[in-house]
Design a protein around this motif. Structure first.
Motif, PDB file in Angstrom:
ATOM      1  N   TYR A 320     -39.442  -5.690   8.817  1.00 35.15           N
ATOM      2  CA  TYR A 320     -39.874  -6.051   8.138  1.00 35.15           C
ATOM      3  C   TYR A 320     -39.765  -7.198   6.702  1.00 35.15           C
ATOM      4  O   TYR A 320     -39.977  -8.197   6.500  1.00 35.15           O
ATOM      5  CB  TYR A 320     -40.919  -4.863   7.319  1.00 35.15           C
ATOM      6  CG  TYR A 320     -42.114  -5.496   6.374  1.00 35.15           C
ATOM      7  CD1 TYR A 320     -43.270  -6.171   7.009  1.00 35.15           C
ATOM      8  CD2 TYR A 320     -41.935  -5.853   5.023  1.00 35.15           C
ATOM      9  CE1 TYR A 320     -44.688  -6.467   6.436  1.00 35.15           C
ATOM     10  CE2 TYR A 320     -43.506  -6.500   4.497  1.00 35.15           C
ATOM     11  CZ  TYR A 320     -44.039  -6.893   4.979  1.00 35.15           C
ATOM     12  OH  TYR A 320     -45.621  -6.929   4.282  1.00 35.15           O
ATOM     13  N   TYR A 321     -38.774  -6.322   6.702  1.00 37.81           N
ATOM     14  CA  TYR A 321     -38.567  -7.409   4.852  1.00 37.81           C
ATOM     15  C   TYR A 321     -37.347  -8.924   5.950  1.00 37.81           C
ATOM     16  O   TYR A 321     -37.349 -10.610   4.761  1.00 37.81           O
ATOM     17  CB  TYR A 321     -37.275  -6.874   4.096  1.00 37.81           C
ATOM     18  CG  TYR A 321     -38.551  -6.425   2.858  1.00 37.81           C
ATOM     19  CD1 TYR A 321     -39.287  -6.773   2.195  1.00 37.81           C
ATOM     20  CD2 TYR A 321     -38.596  -5.126   2.814  1.00 37.81           C
ATOM     21  CE1 TYR A 321     -40.278  -6.217   1.372  1.00 37.81           C
ATOM     22  CE2 TYR A 321     -39.473  -4.215   2.184  1.00 37.81           C
ATOM     23  CZ  TYR A 321     -40.272  -4.695   1.130  1.00 37.81           C
ATOM     24  OH  TYR A 321     -41.199  -3.930   0.673  1.00 37.81           O
ATOM     25  N   PHE A 322     -37.093  -8.695   6.346  1.00 38.32           N
ATOM     26  CA  PHE A 322     -35.710  -8.751   7.210  1.00 38.32           C
ATOM     27  C   PHE A 322     -36.721 -10.777   8.110  1.00 38.32           C
ATOM     28  O   PHE A 322     -36.879 -11.762   8.201  1.00 38.32           O
ATOM     29  CB  PHE A 322     -34.759  -8.917   8.584  1.00 38.32           C
ATOM     30  CG  PHE A 322     -34.107 -10.098   9.367  1.00 38.32           C
ATOM     31  CD1 PHE A 322     -33.178 -10.343   8.482  1.00 38.32           C
ATOM     32  CD2 PHE A 322     -34.621 -10.532  10.406  1.00 38.32           C
ATOM     33  CE1 PHE A 322     -32.244 -11.649   8.843  1.00 38.32           C
ATOM     34  CE2 PHE A 322     -33.614 -11.372  11.585  1.00 38.32           C
ATOM     35  CZ  PHE A 322     -32.402 -12.110  10.422  1.00 38.32           C
ATOM     36  N   LYS A 323     -37.798  -9.548   8.552  1.00 41.07           N
ATOM     37  CA  LYS A 323     -39.445 -11.217   8.884  1.00 41.07           C
ATOM     38  C   LYS A 323     -39.554 -12.113   8.081  1.00 41.07           C
ATOM     39  O   LYS A 323     -39.387 -12.956   8.353  1.00 41.07           O
ATOM     40  CB  LYS A 323     -40.412 -10.928   9.073  1.00 41.07           C
ATOM     41  CG  LYS A 323     -41.587 -10.931  10.239  1.00 41.07           C
ATOM     42  CD  LYS A 323     -41.930 -10.309  11.349  1.00 41.07           C
ATOM     43  CE  LYS A 323     -43.659 -10.781  12.091  1.00 41.07           C
ATOM     44  NZ  LYS A 323     -44.353 -11.333  11.038  1.00 41.07           N
ATOM     45  N   ASP A 324     -39.547 -11.049   6.580  1.00 41.32           N
ATOM     46  CA  ASP A 324     -40.019 -12.274   6.025  1.00 41.32           C
ATOM     47  C   ASP A 324     -39.112 -13.476   5.207  1.00 41.32           C
ATOM     48  O   ASP A 324     -39.844 -14.271   4.955  1.00 41.32           O
ATOM     49  CB  ASP A 324     -40.815 -11.221   4.577  1.00 41.32           C
ATOM     50  CG  ASP A 324     -42.034 -10.742   4.923  1.00 41.32           C
ATOM     51  OD1 ASP A 324     -43.073 -11.042   5.798  1.00 41.32           O
ATOM     52  OD2 ASP A 324     -43.228 -10.212   3.868  1.00 41.32           O
ATOM     53  N   LEU A 325     -37.970 -12.933   5.560  1.00 41.82           N
ATOM     54  CA  LEU A 325     -36.874 -13.844   4.585  1.00 41.82           C
ATOM     55  C   LEU A 325     -36.134 -14.161   5.734  1.00 41.82           C
ATOM     56  O   LEU A 325     -36.251 -15.531   5.599  1.00 41.82           O
ATOM     57  CB  LEU A 325     -35.822 -13.043   4.676  1.00 41.82           C
ATOM     58  CG  LEU A 325     -34.523 -13.488   4.336  1.00 41.82           C
ATOM     59  CD1 LEU A 325     -34.301 -14.639   3.008  1.00 41.82           C
ATOM     60  CD2 LEU A 325     -32.605 -12.327   4.693  1.00 41.82           C
ATOM     61  N   SER A 326     -36.898 -14.597   6.684  1.00 35.21           N
ATOM     62  CA  SER A 326     -37.079 -15.268   8.025  1.00 35.21           C
ATOM     63  C   SER A 326     -37.648 -16.485   7.693  1.00 35.21           C
ATOM     64  O   SER A 326     -37.501 -17.666   8.208  1.00 35.21           O
ATOM     65  CB  SER A 326     -36.600 -15.139   9.536  1.00 35.21           C
ATOM     66  OG  SER A 326     -36.804 -15.803  10.639  1.00 35.21           O
ATOM     67  N   ILE A 327     -39.053 -16.966   7.464  1.00 36.28           N
ATOM     68  CA  ILE A 327     -39.772 -17.015   7.413  1.00 36.28           C
ATOM     69  C   ILE A 327     -39.696 -17.798   6.440  1.00 36.28           C
ATOM     70  O   ILE A 327     -40.284 -19.600   5.929  1.00 36.28           O
ATOM     71  CB  ILE A 327     -41.422 -16.598   7.414  1.00 36.28           C
ATOM     72  CG1 ILE A 327     -42.102 -15.811   8.911  1.00 36.28           C
ATOM     73  CG2 ILE A 327     -42.721 -17.310   7.569  1.00 36.28           C
ATOM     74  CD1 ILE A 327     -41.383 -16.532   9.770  1.00 36.28           C
ATOM     75  N   ALA A 328     -39.973 -17.278   5.058  1.00 33.58           N
ATOM     76  CA  ALA A 328     -38.824 -17.805   3.526  1.00 33.58           C
ATOM     77  C   ALA A 328     -38.407 -19.598   4.079  1.00 33.58           C
ATOM     78  O   ALA A 328     -37.808 -19.902   3.159  1.00 33.58           O
ATOM     79  CB  ALA A 328     -38.842 -17.097   3.040  1.00 33.58           C
ATOM     80  N   PRO A 336     -34.871 -24.204  10.696  1.00 31.96           N
ATOM     81  CA  PRO A 336     -35.961 -24.772  11.641  1.00 31.96           C
ATOM     82  C   PRO A 336     -37.287 -23.956  11.817  1.00 31.96           C
ATOM     83  O   PRO A 336     -37.059 -21.906  12.035  1.00 31.96           O
ATOM     84  CB  PRO A 336     -36.139 -24.749  13.492  1.00 31.96           C
ATOM     85  CG  PRO A 336     -34.554 -25.039  13.355  1.00 31.96           C
ATOM     86  CD  PRO A 336     -33.463 -24.571  11.546  1.00 31.96           C
ATOM     87  N   LEU A 337     -38.534 -24.219  11.318  1.00 33.75           N
ATOM     88  CA  LEU A 337     -39.746 -23.036  11.186  1.00 33.75           C
ATOM     89  C   LEU A 337     -40.197 -22.733  12.833  1.00 33.75           C
ATOM     90  O   LEU A 337     -39.926 -20.964  12.196  1.00 33.75           O
ATOM     91  CB  LEU A 337     -40.897 -23.919  11.265  1.00 33.75           C
ATOM     92  CG  LEU A 337     -41.747 -23.720   9.793  1.00 33.75           C
ATOM     93  CD1 LEU A 337     -42.762 -24.463   9.330  1.00 33.75           C
ATOM     94  CD2 LEU A 337     -42.213 -22.590   9.027  1.00 33.75           C
ATOM     95  N   THR A 338     -39.636 -22.578  13.952  1.00 29.73           N
ATOM     96  CA  THR A 338     -39.520 -21.531  14.704  1.00 29.73           C
ATOM     97  C   THR A 338     -38.354 -21.253  14.847  1.00 29.73           C
ATOM     98  O   THR A 338     -38.747 -19.911  15.616  1.00 29.73           O
ATOM     99  CB  THR A 338     -39.578 -22.881  16.640  1.00 29.73           C
ATOM    100  OG1 THR A 338     -40.385 -24.281  16.186  1.00 29.73           O
ATOM    101  CG2 THR A 338     -39.868 -22.797  17.443  1.00 29.73           C
ATOM    102  N   LEU A 339     -37.335 -21.691  14.583  1.00 33.08           N
ATOM    103  CA  LEU A 339     -36.345 -20.332  14.942  1.00 33.08           C
ATOM    104  C   LEU A 339     -36.510 -19.373  13.963  1.00 33.08           C
ATOM    105  O   LEU A 339     -36.660 -18.110  14.154  1.00 33.08           O
ATOM    106  CB  LEU A 339     -35.173 -21.112  14.650  1.00 33.08           C
ATOM    107  CG  LEU A 339     -33.721 -20.140  14.183  1.00 33.08           C
ATOM    108  CD1 LEU A 339     -33.660 -19.904  15.960  1.00 33.08           C
ATOM    109  CD2 LEU A 339     -32.425 -21.251  14.098  1.00 33.08           C
ATOM    110  N   SER A 340     -37.512 -19.635  12.508  1.00 34.06           N
ATOM    111  CA  SER A 340     -37.366 -18.234  11.459  1.00 34.06           C
ATOM    112  C   SER A 340     -38.924 -17.394  12.453  1.00 34.06           C
ATOM    113  O   SER A 340     -38.198 -16.597  11.758  1.00 34.06           O
ATOM    114  CB  SER A 340     -38.309 -19.448  10.584  1.00 34.06           C
ATOM    115  OG  SER A 340     -39.255 -19.706  11.144  1.00 34.06           O
ATOM    116  N   VAL A 341     -39.138 -17.889  12.893  1.00 31.39           N
ATOM    117  CA  VAL A 341     -40.260 -17.182  13.675  1.00 31.39           C
ATOM    118  C   VAL A 341     -39.601 -16.394  15.114  1.00 31.39           C
ATOM    119  O   VAL A 341     -39.465 -14.629  14.669  1.00 31.39           O
ATOM    120  CB  VAL A 341     -41.075 -17.577  15.039  1.00 31.39           C
ATOM    121  CG1 VAL A 341     -41.948 -16.525  15.735  1.00 31.39           C
ATOM    122  CG2 VAL A 341     -41.936 -18.169  13.593  1.00 31.39           C
TER     123      VAL A 341
END
Length: 362
Positions: A320-328, A336-341
């Protein structure tokens, strides 16, 4: 026989998913209802409106939490069929752990697509209703900003009247085709300002090539100026935050109205990020079932159950927090935003690819 077993696995799993969603819905309704009551405590409104707003807000929250709801539901399902020996019975009939996990994962994948195409348009409409209703009662100008098919609309309330700002779209730091109306408390139009574009990077805004119409008692005075400064309570950051709030845009709308949204001023990279988040949802649900199987079917001894449950919960929190960190990281342009998803999904896939080999040997 296979059809009967498949139906048993699928419908039992869906039943547990719906039960888990119901539990999260109840918790979300309870927690958000207190927040809405606090918001309306000084207003002469019944309890019906806060309850309706809560019902409008919580479904979108459930969709955001859906991967973790599926994970918990999967853990619950695997532990229950192990506890009542159904797992052994199914395996005697020729089903391996891998086949069972695959059937449930495909079920989660299909469920994710069902959510995107049928439920998400409804939750987006409910979120739009939530935002618009809160705007009517809010004392904060942040809630008096909206984007619709005609572009950007901003209303600012003052002691002596109000100002209404309309613009076709936002490009970088410029609002295009801006019109500003100033009205008094009796809704009488006092002034109208028109401009091709406005620089909103600082306050006051700077309107270029502005036409100013002052409406007197008997006549209208028009004035043309090269630069016109407009003092406002809205900043570039506030306007940008509105364009970042994409919860009112459904997956179907993104597919069918992508170019229209670009013309309204939504940034292409933010729309792509939202689109990839939608596309990745069914895959994420698929992987969360596999991840739950790795933790719940990986233990042979019942004494290890508590250990694996604790580890799985910690893993769920980490994801959950890794997902938020990646988006941030994506929103701050570190990656890149796409990679963060897709980064959390790639990480879960790598972990599951190792764990799935082990559970198939059990």
């Amino acid at each position: 026989m296979n059809k009967i077993i498949n139906n048993y696995l699928i419908f039992s799993f869906i039943k547990i998913i719906l039960n888990t969603i119901f539990v999260f819905m109840c918790l979300g309704l309870l927690l958000n209802l207190f927040e809405e009551i606090e918001f309306f405590k000084d207003l002469n409104e019944s309890m019906v409106l806060p309850f309706l707003l809560t019902l409008s807000f919580v479904p979108s929250l459930i969709i955001d939490l859906l991967p973790f709801i599926i994970f918990l539901a999967s853990m619950w399902f695997f532990k229950s069929i192990r506890a009542n020996t159904d797992l052994i019975s199914v395996k005697i009939l020729g089903y391996s752990n891998l086949k069972i996990v695959f059937i449930l994962s495909i079920t989660a994948f299909i469920f994710g697509n069902f959510i995107l195409f049928t439920i998400n348009p409804i939750t987006s409409t409910l979120t739009k209703y939530y935002e618009q209703t809160k705007a009517k009662y809010s004392k904060d100008t942040d809630h008096l900003v909206a984007i619709n098919k005609n572009g950007l609309w901003v209303k600012e309330n003052y002691k002596d009247g109000s100002k209404i700002i309309t613009a076709k779209k936002l490009e970088d730091v410029f609002l295009q085709e801006v019109t500003i109306y100033e009205i008094d408390n009796n809704y009488k139009l006092l002034k109208r300002v028109e401009s091709k574009n406005a620089d909103i990077s600082n306050n006051p805004w700077v309107l270029n090539e502005a036409s100013i119409y002052n409406f007197g008692a008997n006549d209208t005075l028009k004035q043309e100026v090269e630069k016109y400064e407009f003092l406002t309570t809205n900043t570039l950051e506030k306007i940008n935050s509105l364009y970042r709030n994409l919860n009112t845009i459904s997956f179907v709308s993104l597919l069918t109205e992508y170019e229209t949204l670009i013309k309204k001023g939504y940034k292409d990279e933010l729309l792509k990020e939202r689109l990839h988040r939608f596309i990745s949802l069914p895959i994420f649900l698929f992987l969360m079932v596999v991840l739950a199987a790795v933790f719940s079917l990986g233990s042979v001894k019942k004494s290890q159950n508590l250990y694996y449950v604790a580890i799985s919960i910690l893993a769920c929190v980490f994801i959950y927090y890794f997902k938020d960190l990646s988006i941030a990281l994506g929103q701050t342009e570190r990656i890149p935003l796409t990679l963060s998803v897709w980064m959390p999904i790639i990480a879960v896939t790598l972990f599951c690819s190792i764990g799935i080999i082990q559970i198939n040997e059990k």
